[in-house]
Design an enzyme around this catalytic site. Structure first.
Site, PDB file in Angstrom:
ATOM      1  N   GLU A  64      42.053  49.542  41.055  1.00  0.00           N
ATOM      2  CA  GLU A  64      41.073  48.954  40.135  1.00  0.00           C
ATOM      3  C   GLU A  64      40.780  50.004  39.075  1.00  0.00           C
ATOM      4  O   GLU A  64      40.029  50.953  39.317  1.00  0.00           O
ATOM      5  CB  GLU A  64      39.801  48.553  40.893  1.00  0.00           C
ATOM      6  CG  GLU A  64      40.039  47.551  42.008  1.00  0.00           C
ATOM      7  CD  GLU A  64      40.677  46.263  41.532  1.00  0.00           C
ATOM      8  OE1 GLU A  64      40.649  46.001  40.311  1.00  0.00           O
ATOM      9  OE2 GLU A  64      41.213  45.517  42.350  1.00  0.00           O
ATOM     10  N   CYS A 112      33.205  49.829  34.320  1.00  0.00           N
ATOM     11  CA  CYS A 112      34.637  49.633  34.072  1.00  0.00           C
ATOM     12  C   CYS A 112      34.917  48.352  33.298  1.00  0.00           C
ATOM     13  O   CYS A 112      35.950  48.252  32.624  1.00  0.00           O
ATOM     14  CB  CYS A 112      35.410  49.637  35.379  1.00  0.00           C
ATOM     15  SG  CYS A 112      34.917  48.352  36.547  1.00  0.00           S
TER      16      CYS A 112
END
Length: 484
Positions: A230, A264
């Site tokens: 990720e 993110c």
């Protein structure tokens, strides 16, 4: 309650100066534990999930205080909203759906397979390694752990060295609620992280930057360890000409400045119709003043995690300014002592500026003017595929063109961030923004082996295909060719 090895005992066994030996020792214990119960019952898995939830509740205040201390200033309500609430929601979601996820699946066979029967058995992989980042340190370590425990695995956790207070609290909390051969926490700096990612886990989950993700993938590949990465990247926000600026901008500002942009999936740049750029800038300036009055002294704002990251953000702005960008200051001056970075917009930043090439991870928002929707789509597609994409507007045809004409890890339409919080939606990147996905059933499947099982019937025609081959075999192959 359960307890880990004491540091003194572990040091005698493995050697304190050798993180690889320490990690190997714990990993061996966990693999032995898994071998003693390779397919845990639903009751065992529910018990582990219950303990995880009780741990979060019991340690919530200490977790929140530790995270705030690590950042310098991070509102307790923000940590509750972004770390505690989604973690507990993920645990409840897994508990609610675990019976269905674990169920054996009957599979229909083609006529060539009959009268055999078939099913798919979902089995745990073994021991899962989880490397978590610093920006949402509780959520991004316990959310993948939830999937690992639901799937019946053991797990080792490596929190970030940039959150030492939280890492210590997590290690103590896990030792209180789990045996070391179930869940263990390994703390330390880059050398520990390097040894951790090189260990032969049955699966490795890494959340962090694209640059580090490449190194993690290389280390895992030496053991043929499958990975879920990720990562991040430059997530665009597109304002369509049909967008209502008064409605879109507050949602965009919230998503961008959440955790001071250290997210993110934060919008990394905004694509705005050229004729609406001035109105957009004015609206953003007003909304920043409304959401965060009195910056940099607003108590709802978050510090930048470290002096190094703070200085990096300053360099991004100054380099863009030197290359001809216009810097639009949206609040007061920066406070380097408290690492409070005031949000800014950038217009006219050239493509070769670092701020346009690197993931920003801070409260800086470049604004890019476009003339046609095709131009905006082409701009996105000329770059690495983003972890998230946001589109604002009411024109459904334009929405469809954007959704079908771009590839991104996930999308929220007419808002930001929110797709990440839904456990029924898989979370994961694509290309440079990541590989694989977790959350909900996607996480359960990522950490399970779907093993196909075929049971042959007593009455089987396969023997007609046994050698020696002759006329019967040719007849059967001819029949199979016609009916296959």
């Amino acid at each position: 309650m359960y307890g880990q090895l004491s540091p003194m005992t572990e040091d005698r066994v493995t050697g304190a100066a050798d993180p690889a030996a320490r990690i190997a020792f714990i990993l061996e214990r966990q693999k032995a534990g898994w071998l003693s119960d390779p397919l845990p019952s639903r009751e065992v898995r529910l018990d582990r999930l219950d303990r995880l939830d009780r741990m979060v509740v019991a340690w919530q205040e200490r977790f929140c205080a530790a995270i705030s201390a690590d950042f310098g200033q991070r509102p307790l309500l923000l940590t509750t909203l972004t770390d505690v609430v989604p973690t507990r929601a993920a645990i409840r979601h897994a508990r609610r759906h675990l019976k269905r996820w674990m169920a054996r699946r009957r599979v229909s066979l083609g006529w060539t397979g009959k009268p055999a029967s078939a099913e798919i058995l979902r089995q745990p992989l073994g021991v899962v390694g989880i490397v978590a980042p610093w920006n949402y340190p509780l959520n991004l370590v316990l959310s993948p752990l939830t999937g690992a425990l639901a799937a019946g695995n053991r797990a080792m956790l490596k929190p970030s060295e940039l959150t030492p207070a939280f890492s210590e609290a997590l290690q103590q909390a896990v030792a209180e609620f789990f045996a070391e051969d179930e869940v263990a926490v390994v703390t330390g700096g880059p050398e520990v992280a390097q040894a951790f990612t090189a260990a032969p886990f049955d699966h490795l989950i890494f959340t962090g930057s694209t640059a580090v993700g490449r190194k993690v993938a290389e280390a895992a590949a030496r053991n043929l360890t499958p990975v879920t990465l990720e990562l991040g990247g430059k997530s665009p926000a597109i304002l369509d000409p049909s967008a209502d600026i008064a409605r879109a901008v507050p949602r965009l500002v919230w998503g961008k400045l959440l955790n001071a942009g250290q997210t993110c999936v934060a919008p990394d740049y905004a694509l705005v119709p050229r004729e609406r750029v001035d109105a957009f800038i004015a609206a953003v300036m007003a909304e920043v003043a409304r959401q965060y009055p009195g910056l940099p002294d607003n108590p709802d704002y978050t510090s930048i995690i470290s002096a190094r990251h703070f200085e990096r953000l300053e360099r991004l702005v100054e380099e863009a300014r030197d290359k001809g960008a216009t810097v639009v200051e949206l609040a007061g001056a920066n406070d380097a002592v408290r690492r409070m970075f005031a949000p800014v917009l950038l217009t006219g930043a050239p493509d070769d500026a670092a701020v346009m090439r690197e993931e920003i991870f801070g409260p800086i928002l470049p604004v890019i003017a476009y003339d046609t929707l095709e131009e905006a789509i082409a701009y996105i597609n000329q770059r690495d595929r983003p972890l998230a994409l946001y589109w604002f507007g009411t024109d459904r045809a334009a929405e469809t063109r954007v959704l079908e004409g771009t590839i991104a890890g996930g999308v929220t339409v007419n808002d930001t961030i929110l797709h990440l919080s839904q456990d029924d939606l898989p979370f994961g990147g694509v290309g440079a923004s990541g590989h694989g996905a977790y959350h909900g059933e996607a996480g359960f499947l990522a950490l399970s082996k779907e093993k196909p099982v075929l049971r042959q019937s007593t009455w089987s025609g396969v023997k007609l295909l046994y050698p020696p081959y002759g006329g019967v075999t040719r007849l059967m192959l001819k029949l199979l060719g016609r009916l296959g």
